[in-house]
Design a protein around this motif. Structure first.
Motif, short mmCIF file in Angstrom:
data_model
loop_
_atom_site.label_atom_id
_atom_site.label_comp_id
_atom_site.label_asym_id
_atom_site.label_seq_id
_atom_site.Cartn_x
_atom_site.Cartn_y
_atom_site.Cartn_z
N THR A 23 68.32 16.85 59.96
CA THR A 23 67.01 16.60 60.66
C THR A 23 66.19 17.86 60.66
O THR A 23 64.81 17.70 60.16
N VAL A 24 66.72 18.87 60.94
CA VAL A 24 66.07 20.13 60.99
C VAL A 24 65.86 20.77 59.47
O VAL A 24 64.59 21.23 59.34
N LEU A 25 66.58 20.55 58.71
CA LEU A 25 66.19 20.88 57.43
C LEU A 25 65.13 20.04 56.66
O LEU A 25 64.35 20.47 56.00
N GLY A 26 65.34 18.67 57.08
CA GLY A 26 63.93 17.64 56.59
C GLY A 26 62.80 18.37 57.00
O GLY A 26 61.57 18.26 56.50
N LEU A 27 62.76 18.70 58.60
CA LEU A 27 61.45 19.05 59.19
C LEU A 27 61.00 20.26 58.39
O LEU A 27 60.02 20.37 58.19
N VAL A 28 61.78 21.26 58.12
CA VAL A 28 61.35 22.76 57.69
C VAL A 28 60.80 22.26 56.26
O VAL A 28 60.02 22.92 55.65
N GLY A 29 61.65 21.30 55.45
CA GLY A 29 61.01 21.02 54.13
C GLY A 29 59.86 20.48 54.02
O GLY A 29 58.79 20.73 53.41
N PHE A 30 59.50 19.61 55.06
CA PHE A 30 58.24 18.91 55.15
C PHE A 30 57.19 19.99 55.50
O PHE A 30 56.19 20.10 55.09
N LEU A 31 57.69 20.92 56.55
CA LEU A 31 56.56 21.98 56.98
C LEU A 31 56.24 23.00 56.02
O LEU A 31 55.29 23.32 55.69
N ILE A 32 57.22 23.28 54.92
CA ILE A 32 57.06 24.22 53.93
C ILE A 32 56.25 23.35 52.65
O ILE A 32 55.18 24.08 52.20
N SER A 33 56.37 22.22 52.57
CA SER A 33 55.49 21.44 51.65
C SER A 33 54.14 21.00 52.04
O SER A 33 53.40 20.55 51.43
N LEU A 34 54.03 20.84 53.33
CA LEU A 34 52.84 20.53 54.03
C LEU A 34 51.44 21.07 53.34
O LEU A 34 50.56 20.65 52.91
N PRO A 35 51.17 22.57 53.30
CA PRO A 35 50.27 23.17 52.68
C PRO A 35 49.96 23.01 51.05
O PRO A 35 48.96 22.65 50.91
N PHE A 36 50.99 22.71 50.66
CA PHE A 36 50.83 21.99 49.23
C PHE A 36 50.33 20.75 48.98
O PHE A 36 49.40 20.42 48.21
N ARG A 37 50.75 19.93 49.94
CA ARG A 37 50.30 18.46 49.93
C ARG A 37 48.50 18.42 50.37
O ARG A 37 47.85 17.76 49.63
N ILE A 38 48.20 19.14 51.19
CA ILE A 38 46.96 19.57 51.47
C ILE A 38 46.03 20.17 50.53
O ILE A 38 45.00 19.77 50.25
N LEU A 39 46.66 21.06 49.98
CA LEU A 39 45.93 21.75 48.72
C LEU A 39 45.86 20.59 47.76
O LEU A 39 44.67 20.53 46.95
N GLY A 40 46.80 19.92 47.45
CA GLY A 40 46.44 18.71 46.51
C GLY A 40 45.52 17.52 46.78
O GLY A 40 44.62 17.14 46.00
N LEU A 41 45.42 17.35 48.17
CA LEU A 41 44.57 16.42 48.60
C LEU A 41 43.01 16.95 48.36
O LEU A 41 41.96 16.29 48.05
N ALA A 42 42.88 18.43 48.68
CA ALA A 42 41.66 19.11 48.31
C ALA A 42 41.37 19.11 46.99
O ALA A 42 40.13 18.87 46.71
N PHE A 43 42.21 19.34 45.99
CA PHE A 43 42.04 19.14 44.90
C PHE A 43 41.52 17.76 44.37
O PHE A 43 40.49 17.74 43.45
#
Length: 112
Positions: A23-43
């Motif tokens: 669970t902790v690894l999944g949460l850390v992975g999501f938090l690491i990928s979150l800025p890239f998801r937001i950047l993709g939405l902005a593009f």
């Protein structure tokens, strides 16, 4: 007998720890990928804003030059609603079929 209880407890605790780590690894992975998801939405939003004037011009041209084709397209888009409209019309017909009233006065009228 006690050995089985101890081994079972260790297995249970190990399963809980593995679940917590996953669970902790999944949460850390999501938090690491979150800025890239937001950047993709902005593009995507920027691409939509760039394409919006072209879509508006194409829509105006379609409206001016191909009004009939646009009407046919709209009619074809409404076709899946026909069963719902038919059921609604049938219900309306069934519910409005009551016996006609001899006078149109409301039943809540006051007799004076």
């Amino acid at each position: 007998m006690i050995e089985l209880l101890v081994v079972g407890t260790f297995v249970f605790v190990a399963a809980i720890l593995i679940g917590v780590f996953a669970t902790v690894l999944g949460l850390v992975g999501f938090l690491i990928s979150l800025p890239f998801r937001i950047l993709g939405l902005a593009f995507k939003a920027l691409g939509f804003l760039i394409a919006l004037p072209f879509l508006a011009v194409g829509g105006l041209l379609a409206l001016v030059l191909g009004g009939g084709a646009l009407a046919i397209g709209l009619a074809l888009a409404i076709v899946p609603l026909f069963p719902f409209l038919a059921v609604g019309a049938l219900l309306w017909w069934l519910l409005r079929r009551g016996s006609p009233q001899p006078n149109k006065r409301s039943q809540a009228s006051v007799a004076s």
